[in-house]
Write an enzyme that holds these catalytic residues in place. Sequence first.
Site, PDB file in Angstrom:
ATOM      1  N   ASP A 173       0.860  -1.187   0.000  1.00  0.00           N
ATOM      2  CA  ASP A 173       0.000   0.000   0.000  1.00  0.00           C
ATOM      3  C   ASP A 173       0.894   1.234   0.000  1.00  0.00           C
ATOM      4  O   ASP A 173       2.064   1.178   0.396  1.00  0.00           O
ATOM      5  CB  ASP A 173      -0.907   0.002   1.239  1.00  0.00           C
ATOM      6  N   HIS A 174       0.344   2.357  -0.446  1.00  0.00           N
ATOM      7  CA  HIS A 174       1.032   3.634  -0.320  1.00  0.00           C
ATOM      8  C   HIS A 174       0.760   4.208   1.074  1.00  0.00           C
ATOM      9  O   HIS A 174      -0.386   4.231   1.519  1.00  0.00           O
ATOM     10  CB  HIS A 174       0.519   4.623  -1.375  1.00  0.00           C
ATOM     11  N   HIS A 228      -4.979   4.230   0.377  1.00  0.00           N
ATOM     12  CA  HIS A 228      -6.165   3.546  -0.146  1.00  0.00           C
ATOM     13  C   HIS A 228      -5.855   2.684  -1.365  1.00  0.00           C
ATOM     14  O   HIS A 228      -6.710   2.493  -2.223  1.00  0.00           O
ATOM     15  CB  HIS A 228      -7.269   4.546  -0.499  1.00  0.00           C
ATOM     16  N   HIS A 229      -4.644   2.133  -1.414  1.00  0.00           N
ATOM     17  CA  HIS A 229      -4.225   1.378  -2.595  1.00  0.00           C
ATOM     18  C   HIS A 229      -3.676  -0.006  -2.241  1.00  0.00           C
ATOM     19  O   HIS A 229      -2.576  -0.367  -2.684  1.00  0.00           O
ATOM     20  CB  HIS A 229      -3.168   2.166  -3.378  1.00  0.00           C
ATOM     21  N   PRO A 230      -4.408  -0.825  -1.485  1.00  0.00           N
ATOM     22  CA  PRO A 230      -3.900  -2.169  -1.181  1.00  0.00           C
ATOM     23  C   PRO A 230      -3.894  -3.047  -2.425  1.00  0.00           C
ATOM     24  O   PRO A 230      -4.872  -3.102  -3.169  1.00  0.00           O
ATOM     25  CB  PRO A 230      -4.885  -2.691  -0.128  1.00  0.00           C
TER      26      PRO A 230
END
Length: 555
Positions: free
Chosen positions: A293-294, A470-472
Amino acid sequence: MEAFDYIVIGAGSAGCALAGRLSEDKSVSVLVLEAGGSDKNLLIDMPAGWGMTQTPGHAMNWSYQTGPEPGLNGRHVPLPRGKVIGGSSAINGLLYVRGQREDYDDWEAAGAKGWSWREVEPYFLRSENNQTQPGAAHGHAGPLKVANLVDPSPLSATLIAAAIEAGIPASADFNGEQQEGVGYYQATLNGARRCSAAHAYLAPALARGNLTLISGVTVTRIVFDGLRAAGVEYRQNGILKLAAARHEVLLCAGAIASPQLLMLSGIGPKEHLAKHGIPTRFDAPGVGANLQDHLVVPLMWRLKAGQASMNSRLTGVGVLREVLAYWLKKQGAMTMPAAEVGIFCKSSPQLARPDLQFHLLPLSGELESAKKSLHAYPGYTLAPNVCRPTSRGYIRLASADPAQPPQIVMNYLSTDYDIDTTLAGIDWARRIAAAPALAAVTESETYPGATIREREDLLAFARRSGTTGHHPVGSCRMGSDEASVVDTELRVRGVSGLRVVDASVMPLLISGNTNATAIMIGERAAEFVAKARRARLRAGEKHSASMTPSPAAAL
């Protein structure tokens, strides 16, 4: 028990694209199972509504949380994901970013053969219907509407000017020939209304008659006939039901729920499954591993008296005025996505391509308190994240109960590279804030505060304030090696009739927001599935009762 040619689990970004494309063949039947409910909601249509739908506990949000995170002082980080038709594409920040072309070449080098930029670009173009960016770099006939921002804040222009003064080149298109630069994001907008994957793909498909959507259900497991995925068990209104798949089950539940459902169905690390009393169908240690993730670290500044930001427009009576402006004129603050301005830059000039992304927001708010309200004074936020983090986390079952969320650990800031690059992002943010355009209107640094200068103090700030981008992705890694969860056509190893089609298959996190890439994966998977069906038909396979498992055998 009903039977369908294909069962799609999850009506999110990839699932909607996949189901929509499959249903274009009128000779096939498609069932889509979705846990969430209707997407007919103003908070979805109105771009700025994402701020409310992502609030923990909202009905359209799974309200996951990560942790405890060792690199973030043991904190649990809220991880919103869409629990609604359209999935996270219905509650996300709307930003349309494909990542860097090299990201996909890196996928191929990591074992995802056939997923280089040259091979995935046509699927981005096929999905896109860009309303405002001309040229061959964009698609203009696809279902997903993409456009420039409707009514950006005047402060955003100042943020861009300051970044240029700090040495970052201007960019008119983050999805063009190169990503580097500062400029306005594009967003998944149809006029002033959100264009989710459900709007783009699922709504038209529902009119075809060969696609059935059942929402508000809990998928409990994938049903197997030996090692062939034969159907799906799900709970609807307290009743356990079974749907049979004549051809394939297509798991599109996202980077959190897809590995969870595989493990609940007996595909995962054998020892872990045994701890929860789940018989192992196929020992797959990679399920739930490789999670990425980020990590976004927001820095904030207070503007001088008399300056304006979105703070006053999004608090108190200002919110009512802005909602009315949106309702009547489709303009104002409620047209704002997660960020208006973006930056892709290098932590070091020696690098070949950007390794930092920024979300620049014309607002600021409480960061280190339980109350996450906007400040009463005007302010702005510069929020960097590492484009391609090297930290890796995992997903494991917390319970054998499908209704219980899994354990999610991202392991943020667990590598020296991620720490060093995050600190470089903080340094860049301060250089931008000190540039003449912003220095002239800025009163003071709010977070972390101008007195925080030492490396260890800045790292401590990142550990206590960093949050999800919000980037899993990555928890069902695609690859050519036997340790990968799915092969390069997204087929789950060790079984047949089952594919995973969502962000979980990405071997590496891309340099940017992930919604466009998830949709591209759905588009490409539709071709894989159609190709497999054509091969079966050429081999003389016919629809027959023998292809449908009996309820007794399946259960």
